[in-house]
Design a protein around this motif. Structure first.
Motif, PDB file in Angstrom:
ATOM      1  N   ARG B  24      -0.593  83.254  34.192  1.00  0.00           N
ATOM      2  CA  ARG B  24      -0.527  84.432  32.663  1.00  0.00           C
ATOM      3  C   ARG B  24      -0.477  84.643  31.085  1.00  0.00           C
ATOM      4  O   ARG B  24       0.279  83.324  31.030  1.00  0.00           O
ATOM      5  CB  ARG B  24       1.152  84.799  33.214  1.00  0.00           C
ATOM      6  CG  ARG B  24       1.513  86.465  31.914  1.00  0.00           C
ATOM      7  CD  ARG B  24       3.077  86.802  32.718  1.00  0.00           C
ATOM      8  NE  ARG B  24       3.352  86.580  33.637  1.00  0.00           N
ATOM      9  CZ  ARG B  24       4.285  86.085  33.903  1.00  0.00           C
ATOM     10  NH1 ARG B  24       5.924  86.148  33.691  1.00  0.00           N
ATOM     11  NH2 ARG B  24       5.248  86.221  35.983  1.00  0.00           N
ATOM     12  N   LEU B  35       0.345  81.100  29.557  1.00  0.00           N
ATOM     13  CA  LEU B  35       2.034  80.777  30.038  1.00  0.00           C
ATOM     14  C   LEU B  35       2.362  79.844  30.833  1.00  0.00           C
ATOM     15  O   LEU B  35       2.931  79.249  30.283  1.00  0.00           O
ATOM     16  CB  LEU B  35       2.044  82.010  29.651  1.00  0.00           C
ATOM     17  CG  LEU B  35       4.250  81.639  29.269  1.00  0.00           C
ATOM     18  CD1 LEU B  35       4.433  81.313  28.066  1.00  0.00           C
ATOM     19  CD2 LEU B  35       4.672  83.055  29.895  1.00  0.00           C
ATOM     20  N   GLN B  36       1.661  80.438  31.815  1.00  0.00           N
ATOM     21  CA  GLN B  36       2.306  79.326  33.651  1.00  0.00           C
ATOM     22  C   GLN B  36       1.340  80.388  33.762  1.00  0.00           C
ATOM     23  O   GLN B  36       0.410  80.943  33.963  1.00  0.00           O
ATOM     24  CB  GLN B  36       3.641  79.936  33.184  1.00  0.00           C
ATOM     25  CG  GLN B  36       3.756  81.907  33.788  1.00  0.00           C
ATOM     26  CD  GLN B  36       5.567  81.875  34.939  1.00  0.00           C
ATOM     27  OE1 GLN B  36       6.180  82.365  34.293  1.00  0.00           O
ATOM     28  NE2 GLN B  36       4.813  81.886  36.019  1.00  0.00           N
ATOM     29  N   SER B  39       2.894  79.216  39.484  1.00  0.00           N
ATOM     30  CA  SER B  39       4.173  77.748  41.045  1.00  0.00           C
ATOM     31  C   SER B  39       5.316  78.212  39.933  1.00  0.00           C
ATOM     32  O   SER B  39       6.251  77.386  39.341  1.00  0.00           O
ATOM     33  CB  SER B  39       3.688  76.860  40.712  1.00  0.00           C
ATOM     34  OG  SER B  39       3.841  76.203  40.247  1.00  0.00           O
ATOM     35  N   GLY B  40       4.549  78.304  38.323  1.00  0.00           N
ATOM     36  CA  GLY B  40       6.310  78.996  37.389  1.00  0.00           C
ATOM     37  C   GLY B  40       6.079  77.624  36.559  1.00  0.00           C
ATOM     38  O   GLY B  40       6.149  76.544  36.789  1.00  0.00           O
ATOM     39  N   ILE B  41       7.384  77.659  35.568  1.00  0.00           N
ATOM     40  CA  ILE B  41       7.439  76.745  34.449  1.00  0.00           C
ATOM     41  C   ILE B  41       7.747  75.429  35.143  1.00  0.00           C
ATOM     42  O   ILE B  41       7.811  74.307  34.294  1.00  0.00           O
ATOM     43  CB  ILE B  41       7.712  77.769  32.871  1.00  0.00           C
ATOM     44  CG1 ILE B  41       7.212  78.257  32.309  1.00  0.00           C
ATOM     45  CG2 ILE B  41       8.131  76.961  32.346  1.00  0.00           C
ATOM     46  CD1 ILE B  41       7.919  79.569  31.200  1.00  0.00           C
ATOM     47  N   LEU B  42       8.958  75.713  36.025  1.00  0.00           N
ATOM     48  CA  LEU B  42       9.937  74.870  36.243  1.00  0.00           C
ATOM     49  C   LEU B  42      10.011  73.902  36.828  1.00  0.00           C
ATOM     50  O   LEU B  42       9.602  72.747  37.106  1.00  0.00           O
ATOM     51  CB  LEU B  42      11.049  75.375  36.321  1.00  0.00           C
ATOM     52  CG  LEU B  42      13.027  75.382  36.806  1.00  0.00           C
ATOM     53  CD1 LEU B  42      12.470  75.128  35.592  1.00  0.00           C
ATOM     54  CD2 LEU B  42      13.627  76.093  37.403  1.00  0.00           C
ATOM     55  N   ALA B  43       8.897  74.611  37.668  1.00  0.00           N
ATOM     56  CA  ALA B  43       8.179  73.476  38.888  1.00  0.00           C
ATOM     57  C   ALA B  43       6.776  72.744  38.071  1.00  0.00           C
ATOM     58  O   ALA B  43       6.339  71.762  38.249  1.00  0.00           O
ATOM     59  CB  ALA B  43       7.261  73.887  39.923  1.00  0.00           C
ATOM     60  N   PHE B 321      16.164  76.081  28.701  1.00  0.00           N
ATOM     61  CA  PHE B 321      16.455  75.110  29.723  1.00  0.00           C
ATOM     62  C   PHE B 321      15.525  73.788  29.634  1.00  0.00           C
ATOM     63  O   PHE B 321      14.819  74.381  29.264  1.00  0.00           O
ATOM     64  CB  PHE B 321      16.468  76.147  30.649  1.00  0.00           C
ATOM     65  CG  PHE B 321      17.057  75.304  31.840  1.00  0.00           C
ATOM     66  CD1 PHE B 321      19.013  75.228  32.143  1.00  0.00           C
ATOM     67  CD2 PHE B 321      16.657  75.045  32.777  1.00  0.00           C
ATOM     68  CE1 PHE B 321      19.500  74.566  32.913  1.00  0.00           C
ATOM     69  CE2 PHE B 321      17.071  74.312  33.745  1.00  0.00           C
ATOM     70  CZ  PHE B 321      18.210  74.304  33.993  1.00  0.00           C
TER      71      PHE B 321
END
Lengths: 125, 392
Positions: B24, B35-36, B39-43, B321
Motif C-alpha cells: 500500500r 506503508l505496508q 501481511s500488515g504492520i504488526l506482522a 502501539f
C-alpha cells in the motif's frame, strides 16, 4: 435474515427488533490494518446519525466510527477491550461495536443495501 | 484518509517492485513509499525483531563531501567528533543552528578521503544548501541521487548477508565496508534504525531491484514498510526528525548529549555551543522522555501531557502501539521536574485524561552487533546514549 445496511463511511448496521447492531465493514478493517484499540461510548449515551460514536485505532492511526443510525446505546462489545483484533478477524460477527435502541427506523432507508455497498467499494480508489 | 495528489511525488528505484509485492503506497517526504505489505504492520514489525526485514530507504538523502579536510570542515556544523573517526567508521550526529536547535540528524561515515553522509528525506534539499553555503569553496558536496539505499535489519540479517558476501558478518557496529554483493559494488554499513543488528546497503539505483529480489529470496527476509519502520524505531527510543527533534529542540533537551564529542565540548566551537553548554551545566528546562500509557489506548503525537493537578507539562511527539512491547508507547517532552523515571502523569486523549508514567528508553533493548563475541552483562542500564544506529 435481518436487514443489513451500510454507510459510505464503511459502517454496517443490522436490524434486530427494536435494536440495531453496529460495526465496521471488512473493507474498513482492511484499510485500517491491525486494530489495537477500540473506544466505545458508555451505555445510555444518545447517538446521532452521522456523528462520531466510537474510535478505532490501528497501529498507525486513530479513526472515528460514525453512528449509522440515531439511538441510545444499549450494549457495547466488551470483547473488543481485551481482543481488539476481532475487528480484523471477524468484522461482521464477533467484531461488532455497539447495540443501540433505534430512534427512527426510517433512517435506515437512507443507507445502502449490500449489493449497492459492494458496488460502492468497487469504485473506491 | 484524504485523497492526495500523487502526480508530483517522486519514486524510488524499487517502486515497481513494491507494487508487485502488493504494497500500500502512501506519500511520504515527497516520495510514494510503501506503508505496508499485505501481511500488515504488526506482522512486519514482529518479523523484523525475530528474523530479518528489508526496508527501502532510498528516499533518504545520500551526500558525498570531498575536498580539503572534510572532517574538520563539517565539525563547524555538528557537535560530533568527526576528525576522530577512523577510516570506515561512522557516527550519528546533528546539524545545529546558532541557537543549538537541530536542523537535522544524520549519519557521517569517514571513507578514504571523503565523507559519506545520509540525511533525512524531507530535509535533503535544505541540508545540501546548508552544507554548500557553510563549508565554502574548498569543499565539494555531491548529491548521490543515482544511488539506492536498502536496510536489512533483524537478528538474522548478518547470517543472510554472510551468505551473499562472506566476511560481512564480522563487520563491527558502526563500521563501513566497500564490497561486492551479488556481483554489484556496494557500500555496506553495520547500522540501522530499528534497535536491531543490521546493515544499510548503498548501491547504484540500476542494480537495486535485482539485489532486493535476491535478498527477498532468502527465507528469513521479508519486505517491511514505513509503518513498521516507525513502530520499530519508536520502541527503540530513536528520534524521528520533525517530530521528536527539530529546530526548536536542542541536543540537551532531546537527551542526545552523548552525540557531543568530549573534545568538541572542550573546544566549544560548534553552533549553539554556549547555549548547549549552559543547558548541560544547569540542566534543561524540559527533556525528551519515554512514556508508558496505562491500559491499551495509544496516545498520539500532539496529545497534551498533564501533571496530577491537571496542568499541562508537555506534549507527545511520537506515540502509538508497540507491537513487541504489546502495549502503547510514546515519547514526548516534559518539564524537568517531571522527567524522572516512574513519575505519574496523565495524557489528554480525546478530552479524557488517561494515566501514564515516565519510562526508561528504549522500550525494547538494543541488540546491536558488538565486536566482542560474548560480551559480559553490562553493569549500566541500557539507554539510547550508549550507542546509536544508522538512519535506516
Amino acid at each position: 435474515m435481518a436487514a443489513l445496511r451500510f454507510t459510505k463511511d464503511h459502517e454496517w448496521v443490522r436490524l434486530d427488533g427494536d435494536f440495531a447492531v453496529i460495526g465496521i465493514t471488512d473493507y474498513a478493517q482492511t484499510q485500517l490494518g491491525d486494530v489495537v484499540y477500540v473506544e466505545l461510548p458508555e451505555i445510555g449515551r444518545r447517538l446521532e446519525q452521522g456523528k462520531a460514536a466510537a474510535v478505532v485505532e490501528s497501529v498507525k492511526a486513530a479513526s472515528d466510527v460514525f453512528a449509522p443510525v440515531s439511538g441510545e446505546v444499549a450494549e457495547a462489545n466488551e470483547v473488543l477491550a481485551a481482543d481488539p483484533a476481532k475487528v480484523n478477524s471477524d468484522p461482521m460477527g464477533e467484531g461488532w461495536f455497539l447495540k443501540v435502541r433505534l430512534a427512527d427506523p426510517k433512517e435506515l432507508d437512507a443507507l445502502m443495501d449490500e449489493a449497492t455497498y459492494r458496488h460502492f467499494i468497487e469504485e473506491q480508489p | 484518509m484524504p485523497a492526495q495528489a500523487t502526480a508530483s511525488l517522486k519514486q524510488t528505484p524499487l517502486y515497481r517492485l513494491h507494487k508487485s509485492l502488493g504494497a500500500r503506497m502512501v506519500p511520504f517526504a515527497g516520495y510514494e513509499m510503501p506503508l505496508q505489505y499485505p501481511s500488515g504492520i504488526l506482522a512486519e514489525h514482529l518479523h523484523t525483531r525475530a528474523q530479518a526485514g528489508l526496508f527501502d530507504v532510498s528516499h533518504m538523502g545520500q551526500l558525498r563531501i570531498s575536498g580539503v579536510d572534510p572532517a574538520g570542515a563539517i565539525e563547524t556544523l555538528v557537535p560530533g567528533d568527526i576528525r576522530g573517526l577512523g577510516a570506515q567508521r561512522m557516527r550519528y550526529t546533528l546539524l545545529l543552528n546558532e541557537a543549538g536547535g537541530i536542523l537535522d540528524d544524520l549519519i557521517v561515515t569517514r571513507l578514504q578521503s571523503t565523507l559519506f553522509v545520509v540525511v533525512n528525506a524531507a530535509t535533503t534539499d535544505r541540508d545540501f544548501c546548508h552544507l554548500r553555503d557553510r563549508l565554502g569553496p574548498a569543499l565539494t558536496i555531491d548529491r548521490l541521487d543515482d544511488r539506492a539505499l536498502l536496510a536489512l535489519q533483524g537478528p538474522m540479517a548478518a547470517a543472510v548477508l554472510e551468505r551473499l558476501a562472506p566476511g560481512t558478518a564480522q563487520l563491527p557496529f558502526m563500521t563501513a565496508a566497500e564490497t561486492t554483493l551479488d556481483g554489484r559494488s556496494c557500500l555496506i554499513t553495520r547500522s540501522g534504525y530499528t534497535g536491531e543488528d543490521g546493515f544499510e546497503i548503498s548501491l547504484p539505483a540500476a542494480g537495486a531491484p535485482a539485489l532486493t529480489e535476491r535478498l527477498l529470496a532468502e527465507p528469513e527476509v521479508r519486505p517491511i514498510g514505513l509503518g513498521a519502520r516507525d513502530s520499530l524505531r519508536l520502541e527503540a527510543g530513536l528520534c524521528l526528525y520533525g517530530h521528536d527533534i527539530d529546530e526548536t529542540t536542542t541536543p540537551v533537551e532531546a537527551d542526545l548529549n552523548w552525540t557531543i564529542g568530549r573534545r568538541r565540548l572542550e573546544e566549544s566551537n560548534f553552533p549553539g555551543a554556549a547555549i548547549i553548554l549552559r543547558q548541560m551545566a544547569q540542566g534543561p528546562a524540559r527533556k525528551r522522555v519515554g512514556i508508558r500509557p496505562e491500559g491499551r489506548a495509544p496516545a498520539r503525537e500532539g496529545a497534551a501531557i498533564v501533571d496530577l493537578a491537571g496542568g499541562e507539562i508537555g506534549r507527545i511527539t511520537s506515540g502509538g502501539f508497540g507491537p513487541s512491547v504489546g502495549a502503547p508507547v510514546a515519547m514526548g517532552y516534559v518539564g524537568a521536574a517531571h522527567a524522572g523515571e516512574g513519575t505519574l502523569v496523565a495524557l489528554s486523549v480525546r478530552g479524557t485524561a488517561r494515566p501514564a508514567h515516565i519510562a526508561a528508553l528504549p522500550f525494547v533493548p538494543h541488540r546491536y552487533h558488538r565486536s566482542h563475541p560474548n560480551p559480559p552483562p553490562s553493569p549500566f542500564p541500557q539507554s539510547p546514549g550508549q550507542a546509536r544506529g544508522g538512519k535506516g
